[in-house]
Design a protein around this motif. Sequence first.
Motif, PDB file in Angstrom:
ATOM      1  N   LEU A 153       0.753  -1.224   0.040  1.00 39.88           N
ATOM      2  CA  LEU A 153       0.022  -0.058   0.021  1.00 39.88           C
ATOM      3  C   LEU A 153       0.894   1.262  -0.154  1.00 39.88           C
ATOM      4  O   LEU A 153       0.488   2.349  -0.610  1.00 39.88           O
ATOM      5  N   ARG A 154       2.142   1.159   0.788  1.00 40.20           N
ATOM      6  CA  ARG A 154       2.784   2.280   0.591  1.00 40.20           C
ATOM      7  C   ARG A 154       3.458   2.469  -0.637  1.00 40.20           C
ATOM      8  O   ARG A 154       3.575   3.636  -1.061  1.00 40.20           O
ATOM      9  N   HIS A 155       3.769   1.489  -1.327  1.00 36.38           N
ATOM     10  CA  HIS A 155       4.146   1.993  -2.665  1.00 36.38           C
ATOM     11  C   HIS A 155       3.232   2.321  -3.484  1.00 36.38           C
ATOM     12  O   HIS A 155       3.428   3.233  -4.668  1.00 36.38           O
ATOM     13  N   VAL A 156       1.967   1.940  -3.606  1.00 38.71           N
ATOM     14  CA  VAL A 156       0.964   2.357  -4.361  1.00 38.71           C
ATOM     15  C   VAL A 156       0.556   4.179  -3.879  1.00 38.71           C
ATOM     16  O   VAL A 156       0.480   4.949  -4.819  1.00 38.71           O
ATOM     17  N   THR A 157       0.491   4.360  -2.551  1.00 38.05           N
ATOM     18  CA  THR A 157       0.262   6.002  -2.395  1.00 38.05           C
ATOM     19  C   THR A 157       1.671   6.830  -2.728  1.00 38.05           C
ATOM     20  O   THR A 157       1.556   7.797  -2.767  1.00 38.05           O
ATOM     21  N   ARG A 158       2.851   6.029  -2.583  1.00 35.92           N
ATOM     22  CA  ARG A 158       3.901   7.073  -3.016  1.00 35.92           C
ATOM     23  C   ARG A 158       4.404   7.147  -4.183  1.00 35.92           C
ATOM     24  O   ARG A 158       5.249   7.913  -4.678  1.00 35.92           O
ATOM     25  N   SER A 159       3.620   6.408  -5.310  1.00 39.64           N
ATOM     26  CA  SER A 159       3.851   6.567  -6.681  1.00 39.64           C
ATOM     27  C   SER A 159       2.970   7.357  -7.546  1.00 39.64           C
ATOM     28  O   SER A 159       1.690   6.945  -7.251  1.00 39.64           O
ATOM     29  N   PRO A 160       3.010   8.460  -8.026  1.00 39.11           N
ATOM     30  CA  PRO A 160       2.255   9.449  -8.737  1.00 39.11           C
ATOM     31  C   PRO A 160       1.765   8.773  -9.783  1.00 39.11           C
ATOM     32  O   PRO A 160       0.662   8.936 -10.151  1.00 39.11           O
ATOM     33  N   ASP A 161       2.415   7.880 -10.588  1.00 37.86           N
ATOM     34  CA  ASP A 161       2.301   7.239 -11.696  1.00 37.86           C
ATOM     35  C   ASP A 161       0.926   6.308 -11.493  1.00 37.86           C
ATOM     36  O   ASP A 161       0.159   6.153 -12.185  1.00 37.86           O
ATOM     37  N   THR A 162       0.755   5.698 -10.335  1.00 34.47           N
ATOM     38  CA  THR A 162      -0.229   4.823  -9.871  1.00 34.47           C
ATOM     39  C   THR A 162      -1.535   5.575  -9.831  1.00 34.47           C
ATOM     40  O   THR A 162      -2.452   5.073 -10.587  1.00 34.47           O
ATOM     41  N   VAL A 163      -1.493   6.824  -9.116  1.00 37.18           N
ATOM     42  CA  VAL A 163      -2.664   7.704  -9.072  1.00 37.18           C
ATOM     43  C   VAL A 163      -2.888   8.059 -10.439  1.00 37.18           C
ATOM     44  O   VAL A 163      -4.183   8.061 -10.670  1.00 37.18           O
ATOM     45  N   ILE A 164      -2.020   8.464 -11.285  1.00 40.78           N
ATOM     46  CA  ILE A 164      -2.522   8.834 -12.565  1.00 40.78           C
ATOM     47  C   ILE A 164      -2.985   7.827 -13.489  1.00 40.78           C
ATOM     48  O   ILE A 164      -3.979   7.865 -14.053  1.00 40.78           O
ATOM     49  N   THR A 165      -2.489   6.647 -13.272  1.00 39.37           N
ATOM     50  CA  THR A 165      -2.809   5.695 -14.154  1.00 39.37           C
ATOM     51  C   THR A 165      -4.314   4.950 -13.683  1.00 39.37           C
ATOM     52  O   THR A 165      -5.287   4.770 -14.483  1.00 39.37           O
ATOM     53  N   GLY A 214      -6.019  -0.919 -12.948  1.00 41.10           N
ATOM     54  CA  GLY A 214      -5.555  -1.121 -11.585  1.00 41.10           C
ATOM     55  C   GLY A 214      -4.933  -2.720 -11.654  1.00 41.10           C
ATOM     56  O   GLY A 214      -3.732  -2.882 -11.029  1.00 41.10           O
ATOM     57  N   ILE A 215      -5.469  -3.508 -12.299  1.00 40.84           N
ATOM     58  CA  ILE A 215      -4.890  -4.845 -12.412  1.00 40.84           C
ATOM     59  C   ILE A 215      -3.564  -4.896 -13.046  1.00 40.84           C
ATOM     60  O   ILE A 215      -2.736  -5.486 -12.688  1.00 40.84           O
ATOM     61  N   SER A 216      -3.430  -4.348 -14.331  1.00 37.84           N
ATOM     62  CA  SER A 216      -2.247  -4.019 -15.048  1.00 37.84           C
ATOM     63  C   SER A 216      -1.131  -3.380 -14.035  1.00 37.84           C
ATOM     64  O   SER A 216       0.086  -3.757 -14.177  1.00 37.84           O
ATOM     65  N   TYR A 217      -1.509  -2.384 -13.241  1.00 35.64           N
ATOM     66  CA  TYR A 217      -0.517  -1.929 -12.398  1.00 35.64           C
ATOM     67  C   TYR A 217       0.066  -3.113 -11.267  1.00 35.64           C
ATOM     68  O   TYR A 217       1.184  -2.979 -11.000  1.00 35.64           O
ATOM     69  N   THR A 218      -0.688  -3.523 -10.796  1.00 30.38           N
ATOM     70  CA  THR A 218      -0.621  -4.707  -9.783  1.00 30.38           C
ATOM     71  C   THR A 218       0.361  -5.850 -10.393  1.00 30.38           C
ATOM     72  O   THR A 218       1.377  -6.377  -9.759  1.00 30.38           O
ATOM     73  N   ALA A 219       0.056  -5.974 -11.722  1.00 26.30           N
ATOM     74  CA  ALA A 219       0.803  -7.221 -12.318  1.00 26.30           C
ATOM     75  C   ALA A 219       2.450  -6.680 -12.394  1.00 26.30           C
ATOM     76  O   ALA A 219       3.349  -7.144 -12.223  1.00 26.30           O
ATOM     77  N   TYR A 220       2.520  -5.216 -12.741  1.00 27.57           N
ATOM     78  CA  TYR A 220       3.557  -4.649 -13.139  1.00 27.57           C
ATOM     79  C   TYR A 220       4.608  -4.642 -11.834  1.00 27.57           C
ATOM     80  O   TYR A 220       5.600  -4.795 -11.655  1.00 27.57           O
ATOM     81  N   SER A 260      -4.430  -4.353  -4.364  1.00 27.15           N
ATOM     82  CA  SER A 260      -5.223  -4.178  -5.631  1.00 27.15           C
ATOM     83  C   SER A 260      -6.591  -4.048  -5.276  1.00 27.15           C
ATOM     84  O   SER A 260      -7.288  -3.302  -6.046  1.00 27.15           O
ATOM     85  N   MET A 261      -6.921  -4.928  -4.576  1.00 26.75           N
ATOM     86  CA  MET A 261      -8.372  -4.632  -4.198  1.00 26.75           C
ATOM     87  C   MET A 261      -8.678  -3.245  -3.406  1.00 26.75           C
ATOM     88  O   MET A 261      -9.838  -2.728  -3.844  1.00 26.75           O
ATOM     89  N   VAL A 262      -8.147  -2.961  -2.867  1.00 26.78           N
ATOM     90  CA  VAL A 262      -8.123  -1.660  -2.168  1.00 26.78           C
ATOM     91  C   VAL A 262      -8.202  -0.402  -3.231  1.00 26.78           C
ATOM     92  O   VAL A 262      -9.006   0.553  -3.156  1.00 26.78           O
ATOM     93  N   ALA A 263      -7.113  -0.528  -3.960  1.00 28.39           N
ATOM     94  CA  ALA A 263      -6.751   0.583  -4.703  1.00 28.39           C
ATOM     95  C   ALA A 263      -7.912   0.714  -5.785  1.00 28.39           C
ATOM     96  O   ALA A 263      -8.574   1.541  -6.224  1.00 28.39           O
ATOM     97  N   ASN A 264      -8.271  -0.510  -6.370  1.00 28.14           N
ATOM     98  CA  ASN A 264      -9.350  -0.512  -7.327  1.00 28.14           C
ATOM     99  C   ASN A 264     -10.854  -0.122  -6.778  1.00 28.14           C
ATOM    100  O   ASN A 264     -11.388   0.605  -7.688  1.00 28.14           O
ATOM    101  N   LEU A 265     -10.999  -0.546  -5.449  1.00 33.75           N
ATOM    102  CA  LEU A 265     -12.437   0.148  -4.815  1.00 33.75           C
ATOM    103  C   LEU A 265     -12.264   1.666  -4.660  1.00 33.75           C
ATOM    104  O   LEU A 265     -13.222   2.253  -5.206  1.00 33.75           O
ATOM    105  N   ILE A 266     -11.049   2.149  -4.296  1.00 31.65           N
ATOM    106  CA  ILE A 266     -11.049   3.674  -4.138  1.00 31.65           C
ATOM    107  C   ILE A 266     -11.288   4.329  -5.589  1.00 31.65           C
ATOM    108  O   ILE A 266     -11.932   5.381  -5.819  1.00 31.65           O
ATOM    109  N   SER A 267     -10.578   3.661  -6.462  1.00 28.62           N
ATOM    110  CA  SER A 267     -10.547   4.263  -7.934  1.00 28.62           C
ATOM    111  C   SER A 267     -12.068   4.115  -8.351  1.00 28.62           C
ATOM    112  O   SER A 267     -12.596   5.307  -9.055  1.00 28.62           O
TER     113      SER A 267
END
Length: 142
Positions: free
Chosen positions: A7-19, A62-68, A100-107
């Motif tokens: 979760l820290r990786h997701v919140t600290r990378s702006p490319d995730t939020v943009i994607t 969201g799933i593709s970012y998780t795979a990456y 991925s589930m948390v990030a997808n739900l928020i998105s």
Amino acid sequence: MLTGRSLRHVTRSPDTVITTVVTPVAMMLMFVYVFGGAIDTGTTSYVNYMLPGILLITIASGISYTAYRLFADMKSGIFERFQSMPIARSGALWAHVFTSMVANLISLVIVVGVALLMGFRSGAGDHQPVGGVRRGDGAGGT
């Protein structure tokens, strides 16, 4: 521990939020307000036709970012380090799944919120289930 790391990786990378959030919202705004007048939808708002596709795009990104992220962890050697620790071998994978589930739900909540602001209205009435939950039933209703 591993889910927090992911979760820290997701919140600290702006490319995730943009994607996963900004791109689907921008696409929805573009298709509805720029190209929406080109397609005749009758009396129904064009956003009602666009939202299901945009939600699928949101989930897929969201799933593709998780795979990456999983691929990057495998290449960095973190899994080999985890094997020397007293954790389950599937722990890192499950951490990515839960993240991925948390990030997808928020998105999805953000995209649906923007769609509601744009005029999206569901065809389901008060007595019809929306997302498997009926209004007014509460947690234990049948």
